[in-house]
Design a protein around this motif. Structure first.
Motif, PDB file in Angstrom:
ATOM      1  N   VAL A  16       6.822  -4.374   0.252  1.00 60.05           N
ATOM      2  CA  VAL A  16       6.753  -3.253  -0.680  1.00 60.05           C
ATOM      3  C   VAL A  16       7.676  -2.160  -0.159  1.00 60.05           C
ATOM      4  CG1 VAL A  16       5.258  -1.388  -1.430  1.00 60.05           C
ATOM      5  CG2 VAL A  16       4.445  -3.729  -1.527  1.00 60.05           C
ATOM      6  N   GLU A  17       8.498  -1.629  -1.059  1.00 54.46           N
ATOM      7  CA  GLU A  17       9.440  -0.590  -0.643  1.00 54.46           C
ATOM      8  C   GLU A  17       9.167   0.679  -1.435  1.00 54.46           C
ATOM      9  OE1 GLU A  17      13.597  -1.969  -0.005  1.00 54.46           O
ATOM     10  OE2 GLU A  17      14.107  -0.225  -1.229  1.00 54.46           O
ATOM     11  N   VAL A  18       8.891   1.763  -0.722  1.00 57.52           N
ATOM     12  CA  VAL A  18       8.603   3.034  -1.393  1.00 57.52           C
ATOM     13  C   VAL A  18       9.474   4.135  -0.798  1.00 57.52           C
ATOM     14  CG1 VAL A  18       6.218   2.419  -1.957  1.00 57.52           C
ATOM     15  CG2 VAL A  18       6.711   3.592   0.186  1.00 57.52           C
ATOM     16  N   PRO A  19       9.773   5.174  -1.592  1.00 60.38           N
ATOM     17  CA  PRO A  19      10.565   6.284  -1.067  1.00 60.38           C
ATOM     18  C   PRO A  19       9.728   7.228  -0.203  1.00 60.38           C
ATOM     19  CG  PRO A  19      10.120   6.592  -3.405  1.00 60.38           C
ATOM     20  CD  PRO A  19       9.497   5.290  -3.031  1.00 60.38           C
ATOM     21  N   VAL A  20      10.399   7.863   0.732  1.00 61.57           N
ATOM     22  CA  VAL A  20       9.735   8.797   1.636  1.00 61.57           C
ATOM     23  C   VAL A  20       9.373  10.083   0.877  1.00 61.57           C
ATOM     24  CG1 VAL A  20      11.839   9.976   2.431  1.00 61.57           C
ATOM     25  CG2 VAL A  20       9.923   9.690   4.001  1.00 61.57           C
ATOM     26  N   ASP A  21       8.364  10.814   1.347  1.00 62.06           N
ATOM     27  CA  ASP A  21       7.987  12.127   0.796  1.00 62.06           C
ATOM     28  C   ASP A  21       7.765  12.104  -0.709  1.00 62.06           C
ATOM     29  OD1 ASP A  21       7.870  13.648   3.104  1.00 62.06           O
ATOM     30  OD2 ASP A  21      10.038  13.941   3.164  1.00 62.06           O
ATOM     31  N   THR A  22       7.208  11.035  -1.212  1.00 60.92           N
ATOM     32  CA  THR A  22       6.983  10.885  -2.639  1.00 60.92           C
ATOM     33  C   THR A  22       5.523  10.466  -2.838  1.00 60.92           C
ATOM     34  OG1 THR A  22       9.253  10.120  -2.899  1.00 60.92           O
ATOM     35  CG2 THR A  22       7.750   9.614  -4.692  1.00 60.92           C
ATOM     36  N   PRO A  23       4.843  11.062  -3.806  1.00 58.30           N
ATOM     37  CA  PRO A  23       3.452  10.637  -4.038  1.00 58.30           C
ATOM     38  C   PRO A  23       3.383   9.156  -4.403  1.00 58.30           C
ATOM     39  CG  PRO A  23       3.934  12.678  -5.213  1.00 58.30           C
ATOM     40  CD  PRO A  23       5.245  12.166  -4.687  1.00 58.30           C
ATOM     41  N   VAL A  24       2.559   8.422  -3.672  1.00 58.72           N
ATOM     42  CA  VAL A  24       2.400   6.988  -3.895  1.00 58.72           C
ATOM     43  C   VAL A  24       0.949   6.728  -4.269  1.00 58.72           C
ATOM     44  CG1 VAL A  24       2.423   4.711  -2.816  1.00 58.72           C
ATOM     45  CG2 VAL A  24       4.214   6.349  -2.260  1.00 58.72           C
ATOM     46  N   LYS A  25       0.781   6.007  -5.362  1.00 55.89           N
ATOM     47  CA  LYS A  25      -0.563   5.571  -5.739  1.00 55.89           C
ATOM     48  C   LYS A  25      -0.634   4.072  -5.518  1.00 55.89           C
ATOM     49  CE  LYS A  25      -2.641   7.169  -9.313  1.00 55.89           C
ATOM     50  NZ  LYS A  25      -3.332   7.495 -10.555  1.00 55.89           N
ATOM     51  N   LEU A  26      -1.494   3.648  -4.617  1.00 53.12           N
ATOM     52  CA  LEU A  26      -1.688   2.219  -4.382  1.00 53.12           C
ATOM     53  C   LEU A  26      -2.900   1.761  -5.171  1.00 53.12           C
ATOM     54  CD1 LEU A  26      -1.028  -0.363  -2.486  1.00 53.12           C
ATOM     55  CD2 LEU A  26      -3.081   0.368  -1.302  1.00 53.12           C
ATOM     56  N   ARG A  27      -2.688   0.736  -5.987  1.00 53.56           N
ATOM     57  CA  ARG A  27      -3.822   0.137  -6.698  1.00 53.56           C
ATOM     58  C   ARG A  27      -3.899  -1.323  -6.295  1.00 53.56           C
ATOM     59  NH1 ARG A  27      -6.452   2.225 -10.753  1.00 53.56           N
ATOM     60  NH2 ARG A  27      -6.377   0.403 -12.095  1.00 53.56           N
ATOM     61  N   MET A  28      -5.076  -1.725  -5.874  1.00 52.89           N
ATOM     62  CA  MET A  28      -5.184  -3.035  -5.267  1.00 52.89           C
ATOM     63  C   MET A  28      -6.499  -3.702  -5.664  1.00 52.89           C
ATOM     64  SD  MET A  28      -4.443  -3.595  -1.370  1.00 52.89           S
ATOM     65  CE  MET A  28      -3.537  -5.001  -0.929  1.00 52.89           C
ATOM     66  N   ALA A  29      -6.429  -5.015  -5.859  1.00 51.84           N
ATOM     67  CA  ALA A  29      -7.643  -5.760  -6.176  1.00 51.84           C
ATOM     68  C   ALA A  29      -7.655  -7.046  -5.373  1.00 51.84           C
ATOM     69  CB  ALA A  29      -7.705  -6.059  -7.679  1.00 51.84           C
ATOM     70  N   SER A  30      -8.828  -7.526  -5.058  1.00 53.13           N
ATOM     71  CA  SER A  30      -8.976  -8.781  -4.321  1.00 53.13           C
ATOM     72  C   SER A  30      -9.205  -9.913  -5.303  1.00 53.13           C
ATOM     73  CB  SER A  30     -10.161  -8.694  -3.364  1.00 53.13           C
ATOM     74  OG  SER A  30     -10.484  -9.990  -2.902  1.00 53.13           O
ATOM     75  N   ALA A  31      -8.551 -11.062  -5.007  1.00 52.42           N
ATOM     76  CA  ALA A  31      -8.747 -12.218  -5.875  1.00 52.42           C
ATOM     77  C   ALA A  31      -9.890 -13.095  -5.381  1.00 52.42           C
ATOM     78  CB  ALA A  31      -7.457 -13.042  -5.942  1.00 52.42           C
ATOM     79  N   ASP A  32     -10.383 -12.835  -4.192  1.00 51.81           N
ATOM     80  CA  ASP A  32     -11.443 -13.704  -3.674  1.00 51.81           C
ATOM     81  C   ASP A  32     -12.526 -12.931  -2.911  1.00 51.81           C
ATOM     82  OD1 ASP A  32      -9.811 -13.301  -1.353  1.00 51.81           O
ATOM     83  OD2 ASP A  32      -8.682 -15.105  -1.879  1.00 51.81           O
ATOM     84  N   VAL A  33     -12.301 -12.688  -1.623  1.00 56.93           N
ATOM     85  CA  VAL A  33     -13.370 -12.114  -0.795  1.00 56.93           C
ATOM     86  C   VAL A  33     -13.001 -10.689  -0.373  1.00 56.93           C
ATOM     87  CG1 VAL A  33     -14.080 -14.374   0.040  1.00 56.93           C
ATOM     88  CG2 VAL A  33     -12.380 -13.066   1.323  1.00 56.93           C
ATOM     89  N   LEU A  34     -13.844 -10.108   0.446  1.00 57.76           N
ATOM     90  CA  LEU A  34     -13.602  -8.763   0.948  1.00 57.76           C
ATOM     91  C   LEU A  34     -12.391  -8.749   1.881  1.00 57.76           C
ATOM     92  CD1 LEU A  34     -14.567  -5.801   1.399  1.00 57.76           C
ATOM     93  CD2 LEU A  34     -15.883  -6.677   3.321  1.00 57.76           C
ATOM     94  N   HIS A  35     -11.433  -7.888   1.582  1.00 53.92           N
ATOM     95  CA  HIS A  35     -10.307  -7.645   2.475  1.00 53.92           C
ATOM     96  C   HIS A  35     -10.240  -6.141   2.742  1.00 53.92           C
ATOM     97  CE1 HIS A  35      -8.656 -11.689   1.845  1.00 53.92           C
ATOM     98  NE2 HIS A  35      -8.921 -11.527   0.561  1.00 53.92           N
ATOM     99  N   GLY A  36      -9.334  -5.766   3.621  1.00 56.67           N
ATOM    100  CA  GLY A  36      -9.077  -4.354   3.853  1.00 56.67           C
ATOM    101  C   GLY A  36      -7.585  -4.199   3.999  1.00 56.67           C
ATOM    102  N   ILE A  37      -7.089  -3.002   3.745  1.00 62.94           N
ATOM    103  CA  ILE A  37      -5.670  -2.791   4.005  1.00 62.94           C
ATOM    104  C   ILE A  37      -5.544  -1.554   4.880  1.00 62.94           C
ATOM    105  CG2 ILE A  37      -5.242  -1.500   1.875  1.00 62.94           C
ATOM    106  CD1 ILE A  37      -2.447  -2.943   1.903  1.00 62.94           C
ATOM    107  N   HIS A  38      -4.740  -1.704   5.902  1.00 64.60           N
ATOM    108  CA  HIS A  38      -4.566  -0.616   6.847  1.00 64.60           C
ATOM    109  C   HIS A  38      -3.097  -0.567   7.237  1.00 64.60           C
ATOM    110  CE1 HIS A  38      -4.991   2.104  10.113  1.00 64.60           C
ATOM    111  NE2 HIS A  38      -4.724   1.207  11.040  1.00 64.60           N
ATOM    112  N   VAL A  39      -2.501   0.611   7.140  1.00 61.66           N
ATOM    113  CA  VAL A  39      -1.121   0.786   7.564  1.00 61.66           C
ATOM    114  C   VAL A  39      -1.140   1.694   8.791  1.00 61.66           C
ATOM    115  CG1 VAL A  39       1.202   1.489   6.901  1.00 61.66           C
ATOM    116  CG2 VAL A  39      -0.352   0.555   5.178  1.00 61.66           C
TER     117      VAL A  39
END
Ligand code: CUA
Length: 173
Positions: free
Chosen positions: A93-116
């Protein structure tokens, strides 16, 4: 004579001392958590939106062709992703710096987490719900998006790349 455990704790000065030490330690650690939560602007996601995880591919938003980065008319960016054993899609995923980013995410199976790491982007991805995080990345560079909820044998290998690019080049990929 039967032993009354409560009476024992209340009466023994050594027990009382250690009870206080344990309580002070617990309060101290809770204080540290609170300090970092406030200091790093970490807060629980407020988005409650349900979705049928088994039919993600049939939805408009989370169908395969619609995943990825979109630039909105106001210049902000929406990133739509699916978490599934064992990967995040799209994988880069490529996003610009200093720009509002909205992440929308869904799981197709089990519980996951995302951490950057090194950013304040982190959320659980609970099957049946759409996870939404709004953030801004202040530094360019390549970051790992890693799964931080145990989801099965491949959990350790579940990660994507987040690339934060300078504004001029950004968001058009
Ligand atoms: Cu997905 Cu751990």
């Amino acid at each position: 004579m039967p032993i009354d455990p409560l009476r024992h704790i209340c009466d023994d000065p050594l027990e009382r001392k250690w009870t206080w030490i344990a309580l002070v330690l617990a309060a101290f650690m809770a204080g540290i958590l609170g300090f970092y939560a406030v200091g790093s602007n970490i807060h629980p996601p407020s988005n409650v939106e349900t979705i049928d995880s088994s039919r993600l591919h049939l939805t408009e938003e989370f169908a395969e062709d619609n995943l990825g980065v979109k630039t909105n008319p106001d210049g902000s960016v929406t990133v739509t992703m699916v978490a599934a054993r064992y990967g995040f899609y799209p994988p880069v995923v490529e996003v610009p710096v200093d720009t509002p980013v909205k992440l929308r995410m869904a799981s197709a199976d089990v519980l996951h987490g995302i951490h950057v790491p090194y950013t304040n982007m982190t959320t659980m991805v609970v099957p049946g719900y759409v996870s939404e995080v709004n953030t801004t990345f202040p530094n360019t560079g390549e970051f790992s998006m890693i799964c931080n909820e145990y989801c099965g044998l491949g959990h350790d290998h579940m990660w994507s790349r987040l690339v934060v690019v300078p504004k001029t080049a950004g968001g058009q990929s």
